[in-house]
Scaffold this active site. Structure first.
Site, PDB file in Angstrom:
ATOM      1  N   LYS A   1       0.826  -1.216   0.000  1.00 36.72           N
ATOM      2  CA  LYS A   1       0.000   0.000   0.000  1.00 36.72           C
ATOM      3  C   LYS A   1       0.862   1.268   0.000  1.00 36.72           C
ATOM      4  O   LYS A   1       2.077   1.210   0.262  1.00 36.72           O
ATOM      5  CB  LYS A   1      -0.938  -0.041   1.216  1.00 36.72           C
ATOM      6  CG  LYS A   1      -1.975  -1.172   1.157  1.00 36.72           C
ATOM      7  CD  LYS A   1      -2.958  -1.086   2.324  1.00 36.72           C
ATOM      8  CE  LYS A   1      -4.004  -2.183   2.255  1.00 36.72           C
ATOM      9  NZ  LYS A   1      -4.994  -2.058   3.366  1.00 36.72           N
TER      10      LYS A   1
ATOM     11  N   ASN B   1      -1.938   0.173   6.792  1.00 40.49           N
ATOM     12  CA  ASN B   1      -1.431  -1.107   7.307  1.00 40.49           C
ATOM     13  C   ASN B   1      -0.579  -1.890   6.296  1.00 40.49           C
ATOM     14  O   ASN B   1      -0.497  -3.116   6.355  1.00 40.49           O
ATOM     15  CB  ASN B   1      -2.581  -1.953   7.861  1.00 40.49           C
ATOM     16  CG  ASN B   1      -3.635  -2.273   6.827  1.00 40.49           C
ATOM     17  OD1 ASN B   1      -3.513  -1.899   5.668  1.00 40.49           O
ATOM     18  ND2 ASN B   1      -4.666  -2.985   7.240  1.00 40.49           N
TER      19      ASN B   1
ATOM     20  N   HIS C   1      -2.179  -5.382   1.509  1.00 39.71           N
ATOM     21  CA  HIS C   1      -3.489  -6.012   1.302  1.00 39.71           C
ATOM     22  C   HIS C   1      -3.285  -7.477   0.959  1.00 39.71           C
ATOM     23  O   HIS C   1      -2.325  -7.826   0.274  1.00 39.71           O
ATOM     24  CB  HIS C   1      -4.217  -5.332   0.128  1.00 39.71           C
ATOM     25  CG  HIS C   1      -5.437  -6.075  -0.333  1.00 39.71           C
ATOM     26  ND1 HIS C   1      -6.651  -5.958   0.293  1.00 39.71           N
ATOM     27  CD2 HIS C   1      -5.606  -6.991  -1.335  1.00 39.71           C
ATOM     28  CE1 HIS C   1      -7.529  -6.759  -0.314  1.00 39.71           C
ATOM     29  NE2 HIS C   1      -6.918  -7.392  -1.308  1.00 39.71           N
TER      30      HIS C   1
ATOM     31  N   TYR D   1     -12.494  -1.280  -3.323  1.00 40.35           N
ATOM     32  CA  TYR D   1     -13.008  -1.422  -1.957  1.00 40.35           C
ATOM     33  C   TYR D   1     -14.531  -1.259  -1.890  1.00 40.35           C
ATOM     34  O   TYR D   1     -15.065  -0.899  -0.838  1.00 40.35           O
ATOM     35  CB  TYR D   1     -12.315  -0.438  -1.021  1.00 40.35           C
ATOM     36  CG  TYR D   1     -10.940  -0.905  -0.561  1.00 40.35           C
ATOM     37  CD1 TYR D   1     -10.792  -2.096   0.155  1.00 40.35           C
ATOM     38  CD2 TYR D   1      -9.797  -0.165  -0.821  1.00 40.35           C
ATOM     39  CE1 TYR D   1      -9.551  -2.534   0.588  1.00 40.35           C
ATOM     40  CE2 TYR D   1      -8.536  -0.600  -0.391  1.00 40.35           C
ATOM     41  CZ  TYR D   1      -8.433  -1.785   0.315  1.00 40.35           C
ATOM     42  OH  TYR D   1      -7.201  -2.211   0.745  1.00 40.35           O
TER      43      TYR D   1
HETATM   44  P1  ADP Z   1      -8.106  -6.531   5.622  1.00 37.80           P
HETATM   45  O1  ADP Z   1      -7.286  -5.604   4.735  1.00 37.80           O
HETATM   46  O2  ADP Z   1      -7.298  -7.079   6.766  1.00 37.80           O
HETATM   47  O3  ADP Z   1      -8.817  -7.609   4.837  1.00 37.80           O
HETATM   48  P2  ADP Z   1     -10.675  -5.175   5.808  1.00 37.80           P
HETATM   49  O4  ADP Z   1     -11.040  -5.860   4.527  1.00 37.80           O
HETATM   50  O5  ADP Z   1     -11.604  -5.296   6.953  1.00 37.80           O
HETATM   51  O6  ADP Z   1      -9.224  -5.625   6.321  1.00 37.80           O
HETATM   52  O7  ADP Z   1     -10.492  -3.617   5.541  1.00 37.80           O
HETATM   53  C1  ADP Z   1      -9.905  -3.150   4.345  1.00 37.80           C
HETATM   54  C2  ADP Z   1      -8.941  -2.046   4.685  1.00 37.80           C
HETATM   55  O8  ADP Z   1      -9.663  -0.932   5.234  1.00 37.80           O
HETATM   56  C3  ADP Z   1      -7.907  -2.388   5.778  1.00 37.80           C
HETATM   57  O9  ADP Z   1      -6.801  -3.116   5.299  1.00 37.80           O
HETATM   58  C4  ADP Z   1      -7.525  -1.008   6.271  1.00 37.80           C
HETATM   59  O10 ADP Z   1      -6.624  -0.349   5.377  1.00 37.80           O
HETATM   60  C5  ADP Z   1      -8.875  -0.305   6.235  1.00 37.80           C
HETATM   61  N1  ADP Z   1      -9.599  -0.422   7.522  1.00 37.80           N
HETATM   62  C6  ADP Z   1     -10.212  -1.523   8.019  1.00 37.80           C
HETATM   63  N2  ADP Z   1     -10.782  -1.286   9.219  1.00 37.80           N
HETATM   64  C7  ADP Z   1     -10.532   0.022   9.491  1.00 37.80           C
HETATM   65  C8  ADP Z   1     -10.856   0.903  10.571  1.00 37.80           C
HETATM   66  N3  ADP Z   1     -11.574   0.464  11.628  1.00 37.80           N
HETATM   67  N4  ADP Z   1     -10.424   2.188  10.512  1.00 37.80           N
HETATM   68  C9  ADP Z   1      -9.716   2.643   9.440  1.00 37.80           C
HETATM   69  N5  ADP Z   1      -9.384   1.881   8.378  1.00 37.80           N
HETATM   70  C10 ADP Z   1      -9.780   0.587   8.397  1.00 37.80           C
HETATM   71 MG    MG Z   2     -10.261  -7.379   3.376  1.00 34.25          MG
END
Ligand code: ADP
Ligand code: MG
Length: 140
Positions: free
Chosen positions: A10, A113, A116, A50
């Site tokens: 990212k 984070n 992805h 997304y």
């Molecule tokens: P993952 O990437 O672990 O599959 P999700 O699909 O739930 O997680 O969320 C997609 C992305 O949205 C996350 O990787 C992160 O960048 C962002 N995100 C998720 N939850 C939060 C949150 N509570 N606050 C801010 N950003 C979030």
């Molecule tokens: Mg996800």
């Protein structure tokens, strides 16, 4: 069982110069990289990627973040790639990620984070097709 998944390094991690270190972690964990590119996502493309999160309160901030600079989508291969890659990257929130995971070591926040990883075989194939043509994916 599918052997491919979509990874994205990212914009936070690309911007901090962690691309090489993260690719090294991926290769060291036994994944093959079958495709890679550096792209600066448009708002439309980030919103499309997304789309499942449209109703979440963090959606607009997430799109701002994902369009803030270039990111690096990767097609990666491993036995049980989806689960193997999610294990390698760790929990969404780096504060909860296991020691030695990519998010533990390179992520700065639950939003920024670092990486992805697709969450199912079905989504992996959709997400790979979202970023890559068949000519851009190379058998190992
Ligand atoms: P993952 O990437 O672990 O599959 P999700 O699909 O739930 O997680 O969320 C997609 C992305 O949205 C996350 O990787 C992160 O960048 C962002 N995100 C998720 N939850 C939060 C949150 N509570 N606050 C801010 N950003 C979030
Ligand atoms: Mg996800």
């Amino acid at each position: 069982m599918s052997n491919r998944t979509l990874a994205i390094i990212k914009p936070d991690a690309v911007g901090k110069g962690y691309t090489g270190k993260i690719i090294d972690r991926i290769l060291s964990a036994g994944f093959n990289v079958l495709g890679a590119k550096l792209v600066h996502l448009s708002r439309e493309k980030a919103e499309g990627f997304y789309a499942v999160h449209t109703e979440r309160p963090f959606f607009n901030d997430l799109v701002d973040f994902m369009t803030s600079g270039p990111c690096m989508p990767l097609v990666v291969e491993h036995d049980g790639a989806v689960n193997a890659f999610r294990t390698l990257i760790g929990s969404t929130n780096p504060a909860e990620a296991d020691e030695g995971t990519i998010r533990k070591d390179f992520a700065e926040s639950i939003q920024n984070n670092a990486v992805h990883g697709s969450d199912s075989n079905e989504n992996a194939e959709k997400e790979i097709a979202f970023f890559f043509t068949s000519e851009e994916i190379h058998p190992n």
